[in-house]
Motif scaffolding. Structure first.
Motif, PDB file in Angstrom:
ATOM      1  N   CYS A  16       0.837  -1.200   0.000  1.00 17.18           N
ATOM      2  CA  CYS A  16       0.000   0.000   0.000  1.00 17.18           C
ATOM      3  C   CYS A  16       0.876   1.256   0.000  1.00 17.18           C
ATOM      4  O   CYS A  16       0.597   2.215  -0.714  1.00 17.18           O
ATOM      5  CB  CYS A  16      -0.932  -0.016   1.205  1.00 17.18           C
ATOM      6  SG  CYS A  16      -2.153   1.294   1.172  1.00 17.18           S
ATOM      7  N   ALA A  35      -1.787  -1.788  -5.740  1.00 20.94           N
ATOM      8  CA  ALA A  35      -3.093  -1.795  -5.078  1.00 20.94           C
ATOM      9  C   ALA A  35      -3.684  -3.198  -5.088  1.00 20.94           C
ATOM     10  O   ALA A  35      -4.181  -3.690  -4.068  1.00 20.94           O
ATOM     11  CB  ALA A  35      -4.037  -0.808  -5.762  1.00 20.94           C
ATOM     12  N   SER A  38      -1.830  -5.399  -2.641  1.00 21.59           N
ATOM     13  CA  SER A  38      -2.214  -5.080  -1.272  1.00 21.59           C
ATOM     14  C   SER A  38      -3.554  -5.703  -0.915  1.00 21.59           C
ATOM     15  O   SER A  38      -3.717  -6.301   0.153  1.00 21.59           O
ATOM     16  CB  SER A  38      -2.267  -3.562  -1.079  1.00 21.59           C
ATOM     17  OG  SER A  38      -2.662  -3.245   0.229  1.00 21.59           O
ATOM     18  N   TYR A  45      -7.516  -4.785   5.455  1.00 20.60           N
ATOM     19  CA  TYR A  45      -6.759  -3.589   5.852  1.00 20.60           C
ATOM     20  C   TYR A  45      -7.535  -2.363   5.364  1.00 20.60           C
ATOM     21  O   TYR A  45      -7.438  -1.957   4.214  1.00 20.60           O
ATOM     22  CB  TYR A  45      -5.354  -3.648   5.259  1.00 20.60           C
ATOM     23  CG  TYR A  45      -4.469  -2.467   5.523  1.00 20.60           C
ATOM     24  CD1 TYR A  45      -4.394  -1.873   6.776  1.00 20.60           C
ATOM     25  CD2 TYR A  45      -3.672  -1.948   4.511  1.00 20.60           C
ATOM     26  CE1 TYR A  45      -3.560  -0.789   7.012  1.00 20.60           C
ATOM     27  CE2 TYR A  45      -2.833  -0.869   4.735  1.00 20.60           C
ATOM     28  CZ  TYR A  45      -2.786  -0.291   5.987  1.00 20.60           C
ATOM     29  OH  TYR A  45      -1.960   0.775   6.210  1.00 20.60           O
ATOM     30  N   GLY A  48      -5.821   0.670   3.835  1.00 17.94           N
ATOM     31  CA  GLY A  48      -5.332   0.279   2.518  1.00 17.94           C
ATOM     32  C   GLY A  48      -6.442   0.257   1.481  1.00 17.94           C
ATOM     33  O   GLY A  48      -6.261   0.700   0.351  1.00 17.94           O
ATOM     34  N   ARG A  51      -7.250   3.755   0.376  1.00 19.77           N
ATOM     35  CA  ARG A  51      -6.220   4.278  -0.536  1.00 19.77           C
ATOM     36  C   ARG A  51      -6.302   3.598  -1.895  1.00 19.77           C
ATOM     37  O   ARG A  51      -6.125   4.247  -2.930  1.00 19.77           O
ATOM     38  CB  ARG A  51      -4.844   4.103   0.090  1.00 19.77           C
ATOM     39  CG  ARG A  51      -4.657   4.977   1.302  1.00 19.77           C
ATOM     40  CD  ARG A  51      -3.327   4.734   1.940  1.00 19.77           C
ATOM     41  NE  ARG A  51      -3.190   5.571   3.124  1.00 19.77           N
ATOM     42  CZ  ARG A  51      -2.171   5.510   3.946  1.00 19.77           C
ATOM     43  NH1 ARG A  51      -1.190   4.651   3.732  1.00 19.77           N
ATOM     44  NH2 ARG A  51      -2.115   6.291   4.989  1.00 19.77           N
ATOM     45  N   CYS A  52      -6.558   2.301  -1.892  1.00 17.87           N
ATOM     46  CA  CYS A  52      -6.697   1.582  -3.162  1.00 17.87           C
ATOM     47  C   CYS A  52      -7.869   2.141  -3.962  1.00 17.87           C
ATOM     48  O   CYS A  52      -7.755   2.325  -5.180  1.00 17.87           O
ATOM     49  CB  CYS A  52      -6.895   0.091  -2.915  1.00 17.87           C
ATOM     50  SG  CYS A  52      -5.427  -0.761  -2.308  1.00 17.87           S
TER      51      CYS A  52
END
Length: 67
Positions: A16, A35, A38, A45, A48, A51-52
């Motif tokens: 990530c 991504a 992760s 997560y 994560g 953010r992905c």
């Protein structure tokens, strides 16, 4: 870190971090690769996943971002 310990327990977070570095450097396509790694390794997560989703949206992959 991954070279020293490929089974590092928090490698999903490391992917990530790499994803965010790639995205901020303008390498959005490479960021999506990290991504996916992760998500595969650490599907629970939450930070994560947030953010992905943002990286997928930045890449125009809206269906992946929604997932």
């Amino acid at each position: 870190m991954l070279r020293l310990n490929p089974a590092f327990p928090a490698r999903g977070a490391l992917y990530c971090d790499q994803m965010m570095c790639k995205a901020l450097a303008g390498n959005v396509e490479e960021a999506t690769v990290f991504a996916r790694r992760s998500i595969d390794i650490a599907p629970g997560y939450l930070r994560g996943l947030q953010r992905c989703a943002s990286v997928f949206a930045l890449a125009g992959l809206m269906e992946d971002a929604r997932e």
